[in-house]
Design an enzyme around this catalytic site. Structure first.
Site, PDB file in Angstrom:
ATOM      1  CG  ASP A 123      22.729  19.735 -10.919  1.00  0.00           C
ATOM      2  OD1 ASP A 123      23.309  20.801 -10.671  1.00  0.00           O
ATOM      3  OD2 ASP A 123      22.775  18.739 -10.182  1.00  0.00           O
ATOM      4  CE1 TYR A 124      21.200  21.300 -20.885  1.00  0.00           C
ATOM      5  CE2 TYR A 124      21.665  18.941 -20.722  1.00  0.00           C
ATOM      6  CZ  TYR A 124      21.295  20.049 -21.471  1.00  0.00           C
ATOM      7  OH  TYR A 124      21.024  19.911 -22.812  1.00  0.00           O
TER       8      TYR A 124
END
Length: 244
Positions: free
Chosen positions: A102-103
């Protein structure tokens, strides 16, 4: 030996389906002869031409990266955010991430231009261990940790058995550090698992992937996997021993 359409696709000339169309249309030559059979297999020594242009095959490359937070696990981003490829300017091959982080998640990410290898590692059937360290709100009880290990119910199903270990707990700030090992790859799975037991994640990092770790790497740095490491990863997946 690999299928001709796969070799063409891996070279970035066209998708595999389009490559099959090019073969059927007689636009592909192998060693100077037009080939129309879709089942044709070629070796690294065969000369392949598409529309009279020689095919340049990329050397297979396997990279271990320490992905920083605030970076997209992709080759490009339509919002012009920083992507993992931006940290590999010296790599000329067209590599892409195996799976994703994820970011807001940092840690170990693998990249390659070997599609078969990537698919092998990403398939949940092969049970490759992935270990995360999460900073969470609150202090989970032993029962909550056992719930993580047994499996928690998410909107897309119950998670597979996992391993959970409380590394530290601060009663004053009501924050904890927990290590969680899973082998699935559901979207934002680790964060959702902790949310399901009432302990939202504040910070998350993937520390290990199978036997690989981030030793000697800082955020944004990377290294190539050794041939032995690649061979070990293949063996773990193909023998289904990724959880050991």
């Amino acid at each position: 030996m690999e299928r001709l359409q796969k070799v063409i696709a891996q070279a970035g000339i066209a998708s595999r389906r389009k490559a099959e169309e090019l073969i059927a249309e007689g636009k592909v030559k192998v060693n100077g002869k037009i080939v129309r059979e879709l089942g044709t297999k070629v070796s690294a020594n065969d000369k392949v031409e598409v529309n009279e242009i020689p095919l340049e095959r990329e050397e297979k490359i396997y990279i271990l990266m320490y992905k920083p937070r605030g970076v997209i696990s992709a080759v490009k981003d339509d919002k012009n955010r920083k992507v993992v490829i931006d940290f590999l300017p010296e790599i000329k091959e067209r590599v892409y991430p195996i799976g994703r982080l994820d970011y807001d998640t940092s840690g170990l990410l693998l990249l390659t231009n070997d599609g078969e290898f990537a698919n092998l590692l990403m398939h949940p059937r092969y049970e490759i261990n992935k270990t995360y360290v999460a900073k969470i709100k609150g202090i989970p009880s032993r029962q909550s940790l056992k719930q993580l290990e047994k499996g928690v119910k998410l909107e897309d199903g119950i998670t597979a058995p996992a391993k959970a270990k409380l590394l530290s707990a601060d009663k004053k700030t009501q924050k904890s550090i927990v290590e969680l090992t899973i082998h699935e790859g559901k979207n934002r799975q680790v964060r959702r698992m902790f949310e399901a037991i009432g302990h939202p994640v504040q910070k998350l990092k993937r520390e290990r992937y199978a036997f690989l770790n981030l030793h000697s790497l800082n955020a944004g740095e990377s290294r190539e996997l050794s041939p032995h490491e690649v061979k070990q990863l293949r063996a773990l997946a193909e023998t289904g021993t990724g959880l050991q």
